[in-house]
Motif scaffolding. Structure first.
Motif, short mmCIF file in Angstrom:
data_model
loop_
_atom_site.label_atom_id
_atom_site.label_comp_id
_atom_site.label_asym_id
_atom_site.label_seq_id
_atom_site.Cartn_x
_atom_site.Cartn_y
_atom_site.Cartn_z
N ALA A 1 0.80 -1.22 0.00
CA ALA A 1 0.00 0.00 0.00
C ALA A 1 0.83 1.27 0.00
CB ALA A 1 -0.94 0.01 1.21
N THR A 2 2.10 1.17 0.33
CA THR A 2 2.94 2.37 0.41
C THR A 2 3.92 2.40 -0.75
OG1 THR A 2 4.62 1.29 1.77
CG2 THR A 2 2.78 2.32 2.92
N GLY A 3 4.66 3.48 -0.85
CA GLY A 3 5.65 3.61 -1.91
C GLY A 3 6.90 2.80 -1.65
N SER A 4 7.15 2.43 -0.43
CA SER A 4 8.34 1.69 -0.06
C SER A 4 7.96 0.51 0.83
CB SER A 4 9.30 2.61 0.70
OG SER A 4 10.32 1.86 1.30
N VAL A 5 8.61 -0.62 0.59
CA VAL A 5 8.35 -1.80 1.42
C VAL A 5 8.84 -1.55 2.84
CG1 VAL A 5 8.87 -4.24 1.68
CG2 VAL A 5 8.51 -3.29 -0.58
N TRP A 6 9.88 -0.75 2.99
CA TRP A 6 10.45 -0.49 4.32
C TRP A 6 9.49 0.30 5.19
CZ3 TRP A 6 13.98 -3.79 4.95
CH2 TRP A 6 14.80 -4.18 3.89
N SER A 7 8.83 1.28 4.63
CA SER A 7 7.85 2.04 5.42
C SER A 7 6.65 1.17 5.77
CB SER A 7 7.41 3.30 4.68
OG SER A 7 6.74 2.96 3.48
#
Length: 97
Positions: free
Chosen positions: A55-61
């Motif tokens: 759902a976000t632009g980065s997997v880390w976030s």
């Protein structure tokens, strides 16, 4: 061969209705089995988990928000607090990453 879309929609609506209504009409007493009582929550978690990570632009976030939300929920915080904190984590990490 002509296909009528309304027949398909009617059949799908009937099947969905039966899946939801049969347990309500057939099971009259309280369900005491712990495993069966937890099935709706497990199903919701299994369906939601992949969406959380994409759902976000980065997997880390996404992972960071998932960890924060899980920790807050584990310690008994309210749904509003968990969701607001998870959103803040995603916002801050996306801002700096």
């Amino acid at each position: 061969m002509s296909h009528n879309i309304y027949i398909y929609i009617l059949v799908m609506a009937g099947v969905s209705y039966l899946i939801r209504m049969l347990p309500l009409t057939l099971i009259r007493k309280e369900i005491k089995n712990k495993t069966i009582r937890s099935l709706p929550y497990v199903t919701l978690a299994v369906m939601t988990f992949p969406a959380i990570l994409s759902a976000t632009g980065s997997v880390w976030s996404a992972w960071a928000a998932l960890i924060v939300a899980t920790a807050l929920a584990w310690f008994g915080k309210s749904l509003l607090q968990v969701s607001v904190c998870a959103c803040m984590v995603v916002f801050l990490l996306e801002l700096f990453l």
